[in-house]
Design a protein around this motif. Structure first.
Motif, PDB file in Angstrom:
ATOM      1  N   ALA A 147       3.511   1.749   9.560  1.00 40.97           N
ATOM      2  CA  ALA A 147       2.505   2.526   8.841  1.00 40.97           C
ATOM      3  C   ALA A 147       2.813   2.540   7.348  1.00 40.97           C
ATOM      4  O   ALA A 147       1.917   2.408   6.508  1.00 40.97           O
ATOM      5  CB  ALA A 147       2.439   3.945   9.391  1.00 40.97           C
ATOM      6  N   TYR A 148       4.099   2.686   7.016  1.00 41.82           N
ATOM      7  CA  TYR A 148       4.504   2.674   5.607  1.00 41.82           C
ATOM      8  C   TYR A 148       4.202   1.330   4.965  1.00 41.82           C
ATOM      9  O   TYR A 148       3.636   1.253   3.870  1.00 41.82           O
ATOM     10  CB  TYR A 148       5.991   2.996   5.501  1.00 41.82           C
ATOM     11  N   LYS A 169       3.173   1.879   1.295  1.00 42.89           N
ATOM     12  CA  LYS A 169       4.123   1.265   0.363  1.00 42.89           C
ATOM     13  C   LYS A 169       3.512   1.139  -1.029  1.00 42.89           C
ATOM     14  O   LYS A 169       2.435   0.581  -1.207  1.00 42.89           O
ATOM     15  CB  LYS A 169       4.542  -0.114   0.864  1.00 42.89           C
ATOM     16  N   ALA A 170       4.205   1.666  -2.028  1.00 42.91           N
ATOM     17  CA  ALA A 170       3.697   1.649  -3.396  1.00 42.91           C
ATOM     18  C   ALA A 170       3.560   0.219  -3.918  1.00 42.91           C
ATOM     19  O   ALA A 170       4.227  -0.701  -3.438  1.00 42.91           O
ATOM     20  CB  ALA A 170       4.634   2.451  -4.305  1.00 42.91           C
ATOM     21  N   ALA A 171       2.688   0.058  -4.884  1.00 44.24           N
ATOM     22  CA  ALA A 171       2.483  -1.261  -5.491  1.00 44.24           C
ATOM     23  C   ALA A 171       3.801  -1.769  -6.080  1.00 44.24           C
ATOM     24  O   ALA A 171       4.524  -1.025  -6.737  1.00 44.24           O
ATOM     25  CB  ALA A 171       1.419  -1.183  -6.567  1.00 44.24           C
ATOM     26  N   LYS A 172       4.093  -3.035  -5.830  1.00 45.46           N
ATOM     27  CA  LYS A 172       5.294  -3.672  -6.358  1.00 45.46           C
ATOM     28  C   LYS A 172       4.870  -4.988  -6.999  1.00 45.46           C
ATOM     29  O   LYS A 172       4.491  -5.929  -6.310  1.00 45.46           O
ATOM     30  CB  LYS A 172       6.316  -3.908  -5.246  1.00 45.46           C
ATOM     31  N   ALA A 205       1.402  -2.005  -0.597  1.00 47.69           N
ATOM     32  CA  ALA A 205       0.290  -1.785   0.321  1.00 47.69           C
ATOM     33  C   ALA A 205      -0.914  -1.141  -0.348  1.00 47.69           C
ATOM     34  O   ALA A 205      -1.928  -0.904   0.291  1.00 47.69           O
ATOM     35  CB  ALA A 205       0.751  -0.906   1.484  1.00 47.69           C
ATOM     36  N   VAL A 206      -0.792  -0.824  -1.648  1.00 43.95           N
ATOM     37  CA  VAL A 206      -1.905  -0.245  -2.387  1.00 43.95           C
ATOM     38  C   VAL A 206      -2.196  -1.113  -3.610  1.00 43.95           C
ATOM     39  O   VAL A 206      -1.313  -1.799  -4.120  1.00 43.95           O
ATOM     40  CB  VAL A 206      -1.595   1.206  -2.827  1.00 43.95           C
ATOM     41  N   PRO A 227      -4.918  -6.647  -6.137  1.00 46.18           N
ATOM     42  CA  PRO A 227      -5.040  -6.104  -4.782  1.00 46.18           C
ATOM     43  C   PRO A 227      -3.709  -6.112  -4.042  1.00 46.18           C
ATOM     44  O   PRO A 227      -2.806  -6.890  -4.344  1.00 46.18           O
ATOM     45  CB  PRO A 227      -6.051  -7.054  -4.108  1.00 46.18           C
ATOM     46  N   SER A 228      -3.601  -5.231  -3.059  1.00 42.66           N
ATOM     47  CA  SER A 228      -2.379  -5.150  -2.262  1.00 42.66           C
ATOM     48  C   SER A 228      -2.109  -6.461  -1.537  1.00 42.66           C
ATOM     49  O   SER A 228      -3.019  -7.094  -1.015  1.00 42.66           O
ATOM     50  CB  SER A 228      -2.493  -4.008  -1.241  1.00 42.66           C
TER      51      SER A 228
END
Length: 229
Positions: free
Chosen positions: A27-28, A33-36, A69-70, A118-119
């Motif tokens: 799920a994370y 998961k924050a943008a990297k 993920a965002v 985009p993610s």
């Protein structure tokens, strides 16, 4: 309860915990998961003086990859161009555009606003950088270090940025490399009126760019075959 019952119960609890942990991790990774970000530059750029100005401009193909993920919103790209043994000259991102391979020219799209990455995808484009101070003509020959920093909010919706202990925004990613400029190749451009100044580079010259940071992205860029990490 017998020993086998306790063992079965223990194994069931372990399996349940493992299932919950796996679900939480997935799920994370998929949703939280924050943008990297990672910035990758092509191996060649174009440089010249901006039309009607005494500031040096650079056009370069880039790939911005987002492993989070965002979606990420790139707010600004800035850095320094530093000649060996000299003082750094600030540079910043001022426009995006396309490369017209048939006519070997750049087509600016307008002033910079934001770039959306985009993610789990990469955004590829040509960007324009320029020095924020006037540069003497001709440009001094030599090896220059180019350092760039990309700033993006941690949360694209809230536009909240990471900050250091000094209160200044921390970059989402950075890039460093080198290029060699030749004074003989620096175009001499007549000064134009401010209202005639455009976004194009006058008499653009090609310069090889050597990246000092790892490249781990493969992405297609308009006008080029690919940027390979």
């Amino acid at each position: 309860m017998t020993l086998s019952d306790y063992l079965s119960l223990g194994l069931s609890i372990v399996a349940l915990v493992f299932s919950i942990a796996t679900f939480a991790y997935n799920a994370y990774e998929q949703y939280l998961k924050a943008a990297k970000l990672q910035l990758v530059l092509g191996s060649e750029l174009k440089f010249g003086f901006l039309d009607g100005r005494s500031t040096l401009g650079f056009w370069v193909p880039v790939a911005l990859a987002n492993q989070g993920a965002v979606d990420a919103v790139v707010l600004r790209i800035e850095g320094e161009l530093t000649r060996s043994g000299g003082a750094p000259t600030p540079v910043q991102w001022y426009t995006v555009g396309d490369y017209d391979g048939a006519n070997d020219q750049f087509v600016p799209k307008g002033w910079t606003d934001t770039l959306i990455v985009p993610s789990r995808k990469a955004t590829t484009t040509w960007i324009g950088l320029h020095t924020t101070v006037d540069v003497a003509r001709p440009v001094a020959s030599g090896v220059y270090a180019l350092n760039l920093r990309v700033f993006a909010p941690v949360n694209a919706r809230r536009r909240a940025q990471r900050v250091g202990r000094d209160g200044k925004a921390l970059p989402a990613t950075s890039w460093s490399g080198q290029l060699t400029l030749d004074a003989q190749a620096t175009p001499e451009v007549p000064k134009r009126a401010a209202d005639e100044a455009g976004l194009n580079l006058s008499g653009a010259q090609s310069v090889h760019l050597t990246g000092a940071t790892p490249r781990s992205v493969t992405a297609l860029v308009p006008g080029l075959k690919s940027i390979v990490g």
